[in-house]
Design a protein around this motif. Structure first.
Motif, PDB file in Angstrom:
ATOM      1  N   LEU A  85      66.052  42.982  23.574  1.00 12.06           N
ATOM      2  CA  LEU A  85      65.993  44.334  23.012  1.00 12.06           C
ATOM      3  C   LEU A  85      67.319  44.714  22.368  1.00 12.06           C
ATOM      4  CD1 LEU A  85      64.131  45.951  26.032  1.00 12.06           C
ATOM      5  CD2 LEU A  85      63.140  45.216  23.852  1.00 12.06           C
ATOM      6  N   PRO A  86      67.287  45.605  21.381  1.00 13.46           N
ATOM      7  CA  PRO A  86      68.535  46.031  20.748  1.00 13.46           C
ATOM      8  C   PRO A  86      69.317  46.965  21.668  1.00 13.46           C
ATOM      9  CG  PRO A  86      66.708  47.320  19.902  1.00 13.46           C
ATOM     10  CD  PRO A  86      66.113  46.275  20.811  1.00 13.46           C
TER      11      PRO A  86
ATOM     12  N   THR B 294      67.092  49.208  10.527  1.00 13.46           N
ATOM     13  CA  THR B 294      66.627  49.427   9.162  1.00 13.46           C
ATOM     14  C   THR B 294      65.208  48.915   9.016  1.00 13.46           C
ATOM     15  OG1 THR B 294      68.890  49.124   8.375  1.00 13.46           O
ATOM     16  CG2 THR B 294      67.141  48.946   6.734  1.00 13.46           C
ATOM     17  N   LYS B 295      64.373  49.715   8.385  1.00 15.34           N
ATOM     18  CA  LYS B 295      62.967  49.351   8.177  1.00 15.34           C
ATOM     19  C   LYS B 295      62.840  47.935   7.622  1.00 15.34           C
ATOM     20  CE  LYS B 295      58.810  50.551   5.730  1.00 15.34           C
ATOM     21  NZ  LYS B 295      58.116  51.424   4.820  1.00 15.34           N
TER      22      LYS B 295
ATOM     23  N   GLU C  26      67.872  55.088  14.804  1.00 18.81           N
ATOM     24  CA  GLU C  26      68.840  54.604  15.784  1.00 18.81           C
ATOM     25  C   GLU C  26      68.155  54.472  17.136  1.00 18.81           C
ATOM     26  OE1 GLU C  26      72.637  56.460  18.052  1.00 18.81           O
ATOM     27  OE2 GLU C  26      72.782  56.443  15.850  1.00 18.81           O
ATOM     28  N   VAL C  27      68.419  53.365  17.810  1.00 15.32           N
ATOM     29  CA  VAL C  27      67.843  53.118  19.133  1.00 15.32           C
ATOM     30  C   VAL C  27      68.456  54.095  20.134  1.00 15.32           C
ATOM     31  CG1 VAL C  27      67.560  51.428  20.988  1.00 15.32           C
ATOM     32  CG2 VAL C  27      67.436  50.695  18.589  1.00 15.32           C
ATOM     33  N   THR C  28      67.594  54.837  20.837  1.00 15.25           N
ATOM     34  CA  THR C  28      68.067  55.819  21.819  1.00 15.25           C
ATOM     35  C   THR C  28      67.782  55.399  23.263  1.00 15.25           C
ATOM     36  OG1 THR C  28      65.989  57.048  21.652  1.00 15.25           O
ATOM     37  CG2 THR C  28      67.810  57.763  20.224  1.00 15.25           C
ATOM     38  N   GLU C  29      66.845  54.470  23.435  1.00 13.59           N
ATOM     39  CA  GLU C  29      66.460  54.038  24.785  1.00 13.59           C
ATOM     40  C   GLU C  29      65.761  52.695  24.662  1.00 13.59           C
ATOM     41  OE1 GLU C  29      63.479  55.549  28.404  1.00 13.59           O
ATOM     42  OE2 GLU C  29      63.759  56.815  26.652  1.00 13.59           O
TER      43      GLU C  29
ATOM     44  N   THR D  97      65.398  57.311  17.018  1.00 11.59           N
ATOM     45  CA  THR D  97      65.358  58.512  16.195  1.00 11.59           C
ATOM     46  C   THR D  97      64.625  58.169  14.900  1.00 11.59           C
ATOM     47  OG1 THR D  97      67.440  57.961  15.123  1.00 11.59           O
ATOM     48  CG2 THR D  97      67.568  59.366  17.091  1.00 11.59           C
ATOM     49  N   ILE D  98      64.203  59.182  14.188  1.00 13.02           N
ATOM     50  CA  ILE D  98      63.525  58.993  12.910  1.00 13.02           C
ATOM     51  C   ILE D  98      64.473  59.470  11.811  1.00 13.02           C
ATOM     52  CG2 ILE D  98      61.533  59.659  11.500  1.00 13.02           C
ATOM     53  CD1 ILE D  98      60.078  60.204  14.228  1.00 13.02           C
ATOM     54  N   ALA D  99      65.026  58.519  11.043  1.00 12.06           N
ATOM     55  CA  ALA D  99      65.989  58.874   9.996  1.00 12.06           C
ATOM     56  C   ALA D  99      65.287  59.451   8.767  1.00 12.06           C
ATOM     57  CB  ALA D  99      66.820  57.659   9.607  1.00 12.06           C
TER      58      ALA D  99
END
Length: 122
Positions: free
Chosen positions: A38-39, A46-47, A70-73, A99-101
């Motif tokens: 996992l990241p 990036t898509k 961005e990965v938050t969890e 998050t949704i950029a």
């Protein structure tokens, strides 16, 4: 709302946060999952670019970011039990939250009906 990619990832949007995983179809193609990479939290993704890696007894496969963000969890349960991806790929076997950029990118993804038609055409 849940969306799908043609690379067999799903993304479920809840407000400003999205949860990402692979579809039941994808895990069926991979076979028994033995490892998930996992990241790290805080990673900008990036898509269409690599976001995670899933390894099965058959092969290793990249998991691509369905949208920018961005990965938050991360789902740390997968580190202990990667087989959750096999038993519940679209529930407890989720990979990460982000998050949704750019919410506009969601319109480029498939809804459940379109994804079902897509996999039936394969």
């Amino acid at each position: 709302m849940r969306y799908f990619t043609d690379e067999h990832e799903w993304i479920e949007v809840d407000g400003e946060v999205a949860t990402v995983g692979i579809t039941d179809y994808a895990q069926g193609q991979l076979g028994d999952i033995v490892f998930v990479e996992l990241p790290p939290v805080g990673t900008a993704i990036t898509k269409g670019k690599d976001a995670a890696v899933v390894e099965s007894v058959k092969a290793a496969s990249d998991v691509y970011a369905p949208i920018d963000g961005e990965v938050t969890e991360i789902n740390s349960a997968l580190e202990e039990d990667p087989a959750l991806v096999n038993t519940a790929p679209e529930a407890e076997g989720w990979f990460f939250r982000m998050t949704i950029a750019d919410a506009g990118q969601l319109t480029e993804l498939m809804d459940a009906a379109a994804y079902k038609a897509f996999i039936e055409s394969l």
